[in-house]
Structure formats: structure tokens, C-alpha cells
Write an enzyme that holds these catalytic residues in place. Structure first.
Site, PDB file in Angstrom:
ATOM      1  N   LEU A 105     -18.017  28.733 -27.994  1.00 17.12           N
ATOM      2  CA  LEU A 105     -18.247  28.992 -29.407  1.00 17.12           C
ATOM      3  C   LEU A 105     -17.761  30.363 -29.854  1.00 17.12           C
ATOM      4  CD1 LEU A 105     -21.817  27.500 -30.061  1.00 17.12           C
ATOM      5  CD2 LEU A 105     -19.605  26.609 -30.838  1.00 17.12           C
ATOM      6  N   LEU A 121     -24.092  50.538 -35.092  1.00 16.32           N
ATOM      7  CA  LEU A 121     -25.406  50.110 -34.618  1.00 16.32           C
ATOM      8  C   LEU A 121     -25.282  49.085 -33.495  1.00 16.32           C
ATOM      9  CD1 LEU A 121     -27.124  49.676 -38.080  1.00 16.32           C
ATOM     10  CD2 LEU A 121     -27.112  51.690 -36.618  1.00 16.32           C
ATOM     11  N   TYR A 159      -6.662  35.458 -21.668  1.00 15.73           N
ATOM     12  CA  TYR A 159      -5.306  35.801 -22.083  1.00 15.73           C
ATOM     13  C   TYR A 159      -4.873  34.941 -23.267  1.00 15.73           C
ATOM     14  CZ  TYR A 159      -0.241  36.331 -21.941  1.00 15.73           C
ATOM     15  OH  TYR A 159       1.062  36.562 -22.282  1.00 15.73           O
ATOM     16  N   SER A 168     -21.141  27.392 -22.536  1.00 13.09           N
ATOM     17  CA  SER A 168     -20.032  26.641 -21.955  1.00 13.09           C
ATOM     18  C   SER A 168     -19.231  25.907 -23.024  1.00 13.09           C
ATOM     19  CB  SER A 168     -20.563  25.624 -20.940  1.00 13.09           C
ATOM     20  OG  SER A 168     -21.397  24.681 -21.587  1.00 13.09           O
TER      21      SER A 168
END
Length: 545
Positions: A280, A545, A133, A277
């Protein structure tokens, strides 16, 4: 901006899988539901319904708990159903965090059950928590609880002031740095290939993994006017300089109903499994957004197999076996009850040769004629790419030797005029685990773009018959080229021929998303029962694609 591509997943799948090592199928890796192509088709046994099965039945109104066969309103959801649904679908739970239970139930009741089901994990294996969120609340995308866009004009959700766009990238976690990837370097292309081959999408059972070859990546990511600055990587600092994450964008011109907009198509966002974790993915998305904004591009298009805020339209995958025995031997296709291998092989046989008079391989001399025909054909749809000549040459005219062919294109020439065009592209999957002992790869053909003059006849007279003929000829060409399966979505005019050409229904959907652009929902060729519907054509006309 975010994504795909099925198809280490498209934006929406990757973002939610950062903290896990398992990945969801994408862009056609889903098993087909009909007994011919489904990896899950087994003799039915009577058993007590689980709580999840009961929820599926409540969502779909389908007592048999087969989610893909119904897509009715979720208006009968009880508070208990809402709680269980959110527990099963961390993506939705994250998006609705902080929303009062009554309001959350109201939002869910307005959603299509097919969308709900495509984002939840019925077996618990692939529960992920992507749709945070906090992250999506900061992005210019329609919220799940946003009121209908029907009365709002089409256009950008947020005005971007180019001069205020940050000139520098956001910092990465300690030990990592931003890089621009050079896809003209064989060494860097190999690094991208290695990252994708080990950390991109697998199927639910870890039996198949997309195999994006160097030739495929060159074709997919270096289209006309491609920008090196939109080919983004993250490397580990130090001697190894290991490539640990990627996200790519290519420029396209997109027609959204009556508007033609310059956008970026986002694809191949992949994070090394051991680094998910580190969160990124949101940083990758923000960085590609920043770079595109600096270049004056403020909108994006992307696809994925789970529900994010908020799909502009959804299509469904269908699969047609070309080498049923091989698919059976690697575990892709089961042997249906009361059938035999010989019967399944016979069922999927095709004529040895094409039947359309004037059918031949597309040549360089056909580029202008194909451009004219395809542009007119695609103008019939509400969401599609607007091609120019350079793009027709790049995407459809194959210059590679046969063993490296990525796209196969064909035309029909009659009396010196190109009346029809059809194409498919190749995407292999590696077979992993013990099944790889007999077959190392599955060669999958994906229906790409096509066009025919028959579409312009009054009331489309003859269009269905022509597409059936062209479709069968494409299947024959794919069979000749040693493909094992032919995949197609319900977009374009595909509902006219999929079932008659013995395509089997897939068990997943491909959702299409627009970033920083609001428009009414666009049809993806399926009806409320999640089945191909000829009356639902004219919506999605773009193939990502």
C-alpha cells in the site's frame, strides 16, 4: 512525496516495512550512545568480532566497531564487503538492483559511511526492503548513482504539467477504498489516533511507542491553509469501515538556499501491520503526490532514519535526561558501570529556576515581534521554513489548558523589546510490556525553534554564551513541566551548546529529503566523525515533526 517523524513510520521507513511487523525507531526514539542515556550501554566484554562487526570496522575505519563514532569514506570496501553490506541492507540492495557489481562498489565507495550505517541493521532484527529500485526509479529524486549535483543548477528535477495530472486516484486492492479524513470530527481523530498508537513506530526492543494524542494531531496537521484533500486514508469496505492506512500533507513555504518554494510536508504515513504485504505504501505516496500536483504543488520535504535516494542533509539526535531515575526504571537509560543511581541523579540535576532576566511565557501580544526575530534568525540557514504571522500564532502560541499543552514557548523581554525566543514541543511515548507496570508513559520534550538578537553581532559575538543560557532555561522549564527527557538534533545552532548542556549522543541520524528538487548537500551540524561541529552550522534550519 513521502515521509517522518521520528519519528506506520515516516515514508522511507514505512515503505520498507510493509512486509514486516517490526519497525525502526524514528525521530528521537533511538537510544543515546553516551552511558547516561543509552539503552545499550553495558560493561564491555571481549569477544570475537562477528562478520557484521568486521564490516562496520571496514566501513568506518574504527577498529572498535562503534559505528557512530566515525563517518569516513568507504573507499576500502572489498567485493566481499560490498556483498555483505548489501545483504545486511535490503534498502540499498533493492536500489542497486541490476547495477553491475563494480559499479555498485563505486557508488558505495562515494557514500558517507554514516549514511551507510544508518540504513543497515547490525543485529538483523530490522532488516527491511523499502528502497525498491522499480519504485524509486520512477520518482523525481536524485539517484544513489547520480553524478554530483555540484555543477547542476538548483531547481525541479521533473516538470509537472498540471493539466496532465490524473483526475482520479489509482485503484486500491480489492476490498479497500480511498477516503478523505475529517480531522474536525472527534470520531475520525480517534480512529487516526488508534491506528497510529497500534501500528506506528516502536523502538528496536518493542519497549516504547509514540503516543500521538488528539491534541497533538490537531496541532500538527491543521496548520494555516491546511487542506482536507491532503489528509488521506484507506478504509476497508463493508460494515467495519476500519481505517487501515493514512498519509498526511501540510502546506509550507520552504527556503532552499536562495529559492523560496511552496511545498508539502509529508508525515504520518502508517499502514496496518497485517496489510503491509499488500504494498500500500507506494500507492499512498503516489496518491498524495497526485493530489498535491492537482493543487499546483510539485515539491515535498520529508525525513527519516534510513538512507533513501538521496538525502539532502543529515542531522543526529541528542538526548538530555531530566528524570534519570524514571528513565532507568522503564529501561530507557542504564546504570553505567562504576556509577550509582545517586550519582546519575545528581549529574542530571538542574537549577530550580531560570536565570535569564526578562524570561517569560510567550503571549499573544508577542506574535509580531517573534515573527520578525525568527524570520531574520532563520534566514541565516540554507534549508528552512518561511513563516508568516498566522503560522507563528499556530505553531508557537499555546491556547490549550496546561494538561493539553503541545508546545511551550518563551520570550525574553528587555526594555519593552523581545530579544530572544525559544520553544519546545511535547511528544509522549507509551511504555509497553512489563516495564509499563510502574510507568505508563515517557514525556519527551523536543527542542523546536529559537532565535536571539545575539546572532547578528559582528562575528556572532556572545551567541554561544547566550544560547547556553537559553538552552539551560528551556531544560529547567521542561523539568518543571514534568518532562522526563529532552531531545534535540544537531541542526540550527545546536552544536554550540548540546554537549556543554550534558546532552548524550543518539545512535541514529535523521535524514532530510527533498522531492522533485535538486540542490547541493546541506550541512546538518555534524562532521565526518558524526559529531556536533560548530563549523557545520548554517545548513538545516527546519524542524519537522
Amino acid at each position: 512525496m513521502a515521509d517522518s517523524h521520528p519519528e506506520g513510520a515516516p515514508l522511507e521507513e514505512q515503505l520498507e516495512s510493509e512486509s514486516e511487523t517490526e519497525e525502526q525507531p524514528q525521530n528521537g526514539t533511538d537510544a543515546a550512545q553516551d552511558p547516561e542515556t543509552s539503552t545499550s550501554a553495558k560493561p564491555k566484554k571481549k569477544k570475537k568480532k562477528s562478520k557484521k562487526s568486521k564490516l562496520v570496522a571496514a566501513l568506518t575505519g574504527n577498529k572498535s566497531s562503534e559505528p557512530a563514532e566515525s563517518s569516513q569514506s568507504a573507499a576500502k570496501l572489498s567485493d566481499d564487503h560490498v556483498k555483505k553490506l548489501l545483504d545486511m541492507n535490503p534498502s540499498l540492495k533493492g536500489e542497486l538492483a541490476g547495477v553491475p557489481p563494480a559499479k555498485a562498489a563505486e557508488i558505495l565507495k562515494k557514500m558517507d559511511a554514516a549514511q551507510l550505517l544508518s540504513g543497515l541493521s547490525l543485529n538483523g532484527k530490522n532488516q527491511k526492503d523499502m528502497a525498491s529500485y522499480k519504485f524509486w526509479a520512477t520518482q523525481p529524486v536524485p539517484r544513489l548513482d547520480e553524478q554530483s549535483t555540484a555543477e547542476k543548477p538548483d531547481g525541479p528535477i521533473k516538470e509537472v504539467i498540471r493539466e496532465l495530472v490524473p483526475k482520479d486516484a489509482a485503484p486500491l486492492p480489492e476490498g479497500y477504498e480511498w477516503v478523505e479524513l475529517d480531522l474536525t470530527s472527534d470520531a475520525e481523530v480517534k480512529e487516526v489516533y488508534n491506528l497510529l498508537s497500534q501500528h506506528y513506530v516502536e523502538d528496536d526492543h518493542a519497549m516504547f511507542r509514540f503516543n500521538y494524542s488528539a491534541v497533538f494531531l490537531d496541532w500538527a496537521l491543521k496548520s494555516p491553509d491546511w487542506k482536507k484533500s491532503w489528509h488521506i486514508g484507506v478504509r476497508a469496505k463493508g460494515p467495519s469501515r476500519l481505517l487501515v492506512a493514512t498519509i498526511f500533507g501540510i502546506p509550507i513555504k520552504l527556503k532552499i538556499r536562495q529559492n523560496v518554494v511552496d511545498v508539502v510536508e509529508i508525515n504520518y504515513m502508517c499502514v496496518h501491520k497485517k496489510l503491509r504485504s499488500r504494498r500500500l505504501a507506494p500507492v499512498l505516496i503516489k496518491e498524495v503526490t497526485r493530489r498535491c500536483n492537482l493543487d499546483g504543488i510539485y515539491q515535498a520535504i520529508y525525513t527519516g532514519g534510513v538512507v533513501l535516494p538521496t538525502p539532502v542533509g543529515s542531522a543526529r539526535y541528542y538526548h538530555r535526561s531530566l528524570d534519570w531515575l524514571k528513565l532507568y526504571e522503564v529501561g530507557f537509560s542504564p546504570l553505567p558501570p562504576n556509577s550509582t543511581q545517586a550519582r546519575m541523579i545528581a549529574r542530571n540535576q538542574l537549577p530550580p529556576n531560570t536565570s535569564t532576566p526578562g524570561w517569560r511565557v510567550m503571549q499573544e501580544k508577542d506574535i509580531d515581534a517573534v515573527l520578525d526575530l525568527l524570520v531574520r534568525y532563520l534566514d541565516r540557514f540554507n534549508l528552512t521554513q518561511v513563516f508568516n504571522r498566522a503560522e507563528i500564532e499556530h505553531w508557537f502560541h499555546n491556547r490549550h489548558k496546561p494538561e493539553d499543552q503541545v508546545v511551550l514557548s518563551f520570550v525574553v523581554e528587555q526594555d519593552g523589546k523581545i530579544t530572544d525566543f525559544a520553544s519546545f514541543y511535547c511528544l509522549e511515548s507509551s511504555v509497553i510490556g512489563k516495564m509499563s507496570e510502574k510507568h505508563a508513559k515517557i514525556r519527551a520534550a523536543y527542542l523546536y525553534y529559537y532565535a536571539t538578537e545575539q546572532a547578528f553581532n559582528p562575528k556572532e559575538k556572545g551567541l554561544k554564551e547566550r544560547l547556553l543560557q537559553l538552552g539551560q532555561d528551556l531544560l529547567i522549564e521542561a523539568k518543571k513541566a514534568k518532562f522526563d527527557v529532552f531531545n534535540a538534533l544537531t541542526l540550527h545552532d545546536n552544536p554550540l551548546f548540546l554537549e556543554e548542556l550534558k546532552f548524550g549522543a543518539g545512535d541514529g541520524q535523521l535524514h532530510h529529503y527533498l522531492y522533485n528538487w535538486r540542490t547541493k548537500p546541506i550541512n546538518g551540524g555534524i562532521n565526518e566523525k558524526n559529531l556536533p561541529d560548530e563549523s557545520k552550522r548554517g545548513g538545516i534550519g527546519i524542524v519537522l515533526l
